[in-house]
Design a protein around this motif. Structure first.
Motif, PDB file in Angstrom:
ATOM      1  N   LEU A 196       0.838  -1.204   0.000  1.00 32.85           N
ATOM      2  CA  LEU A 196       0.000   0.000   0.000  1.00 32.85           C
ATOM      3  C   LEU A 196       0.869   1.248   0.000  1.00 32.85           C
ATOM      4  N   GLU A 197       1.967   1.198   0.718  1.00 32.59           N
ATOM      5  CA  GLU A 197       2.871   2.346   0.828  1.00 32.59           C
ATOM      6  C   GLU A 197       3.606   2.616  -0.480  1.00 32.59           C
ATOM      7  N   VAL A 198       4.287   1.595  -1.031  1.00 32.46           N
ATOM      8  CA  VAL A 198       5.163   1.818  -2.184  1.00 32.46           C
ATOM      9  C   VAL A 198       4.384   2.054  -3.475  1.00 32.46           C
ATOM     10  N   SER A 199       3.146   1.589  -3.528  1.00 32.01           N
ATOM     11  CA  SER A 199       2.358   1.744  -4.753  1.00 32.01           C
ATOM     12  C   SER A 199       1.673   3.095  -4.858  1.00 32.01           C
TER      13      SER A 199
ATOM     14  N   ALA B 110       1.159  -4.770 -11.643  1.00 26.60           N
ATOM     15  CA  ALA B 110       0.297  -3.879 -12.420  1.00 26.60           C
ATOM     16  C   ALA B 110       0.780  -2.430 -12.387  1.00 26.60           C
ATOM     17  N   ARG B 111       1.630  -2.093 -11.429  1.00 31.76           N
ATOM     18  CA  ARG B 111       2.184  -0.734 -11.319  1.00 31.76           C
ATOM     19  C   ARG B 111       3.595  -0.660 -11.897  1.00 31.76           C
ATOM     20  N   GLY B 112       4.062  -1.760 -12.506  1.00 29.33           N
ATOM     21  CA  GLY B 112       5.367  -1.736 -13.163  1.00 29.33           C
ATOM     22  C   GLY B 112       6.521  -2.230 -12.328  1.00 29.33           C
ATOM     23  N   PHE B 113       6.268  -2.729 -11.120  1.00 26.93           N
ATOM     24  CA  PHE B 113       7.348  -3.247 -10.287  1.00 26.93           C
ATOM     25  C   PHE B 113       7.772  -4.635 -10.769  1.00 26.93           C
ATOM     26  N   THR B 114       9.036  -4.940 -10.605  1.00 26.60           N
ATOM     27  CA  THR B 114       9.557  -6.255 -10.968  1.00 26.60           C
ATOM     28  C   THR B 114       9.544  -7.177  -9.751  1.00 26.60           C
ATOM     29  N   MET B 115       9.756  -8.454  -9.985  1.00 28.50           N
ATOM     30  CA  MET B 115       9.799  -9.413  -8.882  1.00 28.50           C
ATOM     31  C   MET B 115      10.948  -9.102  -7.936  1.00 28.50           C
ATOM     32  N   ASN B 116      12.072  -8.662  -8.479  1.00 31.53           N
ATOM     33  CA  ASN B 116      13.200  -8.295  -7.623  1.00 31.53           C
ATOM     34  C   ASN B 116      12.838  -7.142  -6.696  1.00 31.53           C
ATOM     35  N   GLN B 117      12.099  -6.168  -7.232  1.00 35.33           N
ATOM     36  CA  GLN B 117      11.671  -5.046  -6.401  1.00 35.33           C
ATOM     37  C   GLN B 117      10.693  -5.497  -5.317  1.00 35.33           C
ATOM     38  N   LEU B 118       9.756  -6.370  -5.683  1.00 35.00           N
ATOM     39  CA  LEU B 118       8.793  -6.859  -4.697  1.00 35.00           C
ATOM     40  C   LEU B 118       9.500  -7.638  -3.590  1.00 35.00           C
ATOM     41  N   THR B 119      10.510  -8.408  -3.962  1.00 33.84           N
ATOM     42  CA  THR B 119      11.286  -9.141  -2.965  1.00 33.84           C
ATOM     43  C   THR B 119      12.011  -8.181  -2.031  1.00 33.84           C
TER      44      THR B 119
END
Length: 446
Positions: A80-83, A286-295
């Motif tokens: 919720l914060e980063v998006s 859906a906001r353009g983040f990659t899996m590495n960023q989500l990790t």
């Protein structure tokens, strides 16, 4: 120690020791709780081996389930914060209600956005928007910001999956879905009346403007924020799943073929895990983040919750030692002899502890330990009511020993008298309204 009076004296001394260690010695709440556990064990004559075993059992029983819940809930809050989801919620609500009703918009946003995030995180997350709206509308920071802060604190204390609220529900063996439903039913009107209504009536004379250098251009571009509907659904999804389980349980036979699946999906761990993966997609990919960023985001969110976990575990250990030492039975005898409503009793214990130690989490965990033995004398009462009553008590009397109090004060640049007249009083009003609300629900539902 044989006499009831001596055992109760140990209880009061243990509570006094917690307050002293936290307030005067400035010891971390976790250490203060563990020291108090040992004090109770020594003072009541528990065998030395049993003291350690009791602390271990209390920590394990409290955190065994809750650590998973807290970890998953923290990921949801981080997404919720980063998006930019929190800012999207706030902008949409302000556009819908109008800037002159910005305080109501921020109250609603605080109630929704506060569900997956801690009080401090939610406040810092939304404060730039509070400043921006105050500049645009000419409204005082107090009129917009205090309702937000009171709402965040209300949700923090009474609505799972917040860690303290969830810990209380589990400690009392309450149905989590019911605690969520009752918490929402009680919390929203309490936040509304203690926030915008109270501040409009009694806080209007405190006119504080935001720093002049803050500009509207600092806000995120609208196109970079996630859609309102999908953001709202993502935040509310775990609550919807858990509440749906409770509703199905009330209307479908327990031996129905579908119930094992309902119980599995509606389990808080499953509900939050589903919600995390949904958030990874709706607020992540859906906001353009990659899996590495989500990790990386996931890794970042775990560190700050370690202290909260230890405090809750320490509270669970304190509760277990009270019971194993025999203090629980004496507490039950004394409190039941007062012939007081257990809801009022739970609320009073929680608000006294909140006033004494400042931390809502410590207040709630300590109150649960004191109240749990008493509930044996009231087998007909739904423990979900008690959970909400304890949470409501922990909202009130936020003052100088509460870290949240200082966060609000410093961000808004308010004086101590102004804080006492607005935020402290508003949290106390919310606490009283919370008690009134849960007592009304208990009367209606039975």
């Amino acid at each position: 120690m044989g006499s009831s009076a001596a055992l109760l004296l140990v209880l009061f001394a243990a509570i006094g020791l917690i307050v002293f260690l936290i307030m005067k010695v400035r010891l971390h709440a976790f250490l203060a709780l563990i020291v108090s556990c040992m004090f109770v064990g020594f003072a009541t004559g528990m065998p030395l081996a049993k003291i350690g075993a009791s602390i271990e059992a209390g920590m394990a029983s409290t955190l065994g389930f809750l650590a998973t819940i807290l970890g998953l809930g923290t990921i949801l809050g981080k997404m919720l914060e980063v998006s930019g989801g929190a800012e999207r919620l706030a902008r949409t609500m302000i556009e819908a209600l109008g800037q002159r009703n910005a305080q109501w918009a921020m109250m609603i946003v605080g109630f929704v956005a506060g569900i997956p995030v801690f009080f401090q995180v939610g406040f810092v997350l939304l404060i730039p928007l509070v400043f921006s709206v105050a500049l645009e509308t000419g409204l005082s920071l107090v009129a917009i910001g205090v309702p937000l802060a009171v709402t965040l604190m209300t949700v923090h204390c009474i609505v799972p999956p917040h860690p303290a609220a969830m810990a209380i529900a589990l400690s009392l063996k309450a149905d989590v879905g019911k605690v969520i439903m009752y918490g929402l039913l009680v919390g929203f009107p309490a936040a509304a009346l203690a926030g915008p209504v109270f501040i409009n009536l009694f806080g209007g004379k405190v006119d504080i403007k935001p720093p002049a250098h803050l500009a509207k251009s600092e806000r995120t571009l609208d196109a970079k924020l996630p859609p309102f509907g999908i953001t709202l659904l993502t935040i509310l999804l775990p609550l919807l799943i858990m509440v749906s389980k409770t509703i199905i349980e009330l209307n479908v036979p327990k031996d129905a073929t579908i119930m094992p699946l309902v119980n599995f999906v509606g389990n808080p761990i499953t509900a939050l895990l589903i919600s995390v993966f949904v958030a990874y997609y709706t607020l992540g990919f859906a906001r353009g983040f990659t899996m590495n960023q989500l990790t990386a985001f996931t890794e970042q969110c775990f560190g700050p919750v370690a202290g909260i976990l230890l405090v809750i575990g320490g509270g669970g250990a304190f509760n277990k030692v009270l019971i194993d030492s025999g203090l629980g039975n004496e507490i039950a005898k004394v409190l039941t002899s007062m012939h007081m409503s257990p809801l009022i009793m739970a609320w009073i214990v929680a608000i006294i502890m909140r006033f004494s130690v400042g931390s809502a989490t410590v207040a709630m965990m300590t109150a649960a330990g004191i109240i749990t033995p008493v509930l044996q004398a009231y087998p007909g009462i739904d423990p979900a009511y008690i959970a909400v009553a304890i949470g409501a008590g922990a909202i009130g009397f936020s003052h100088v020993n509460d870290s949240g109090f200082w966060i609000v004060k410093e961000y808004f640049g308010m004086s101590l008298p102004h804080m006492f007249r607005t935020y402290t009083l508003a949290t106390t009003v919310a606490a009283v309204l919370g008690l009134a609300g849960i007592m009304l629900i208990a009367q209606v539902v039975g």
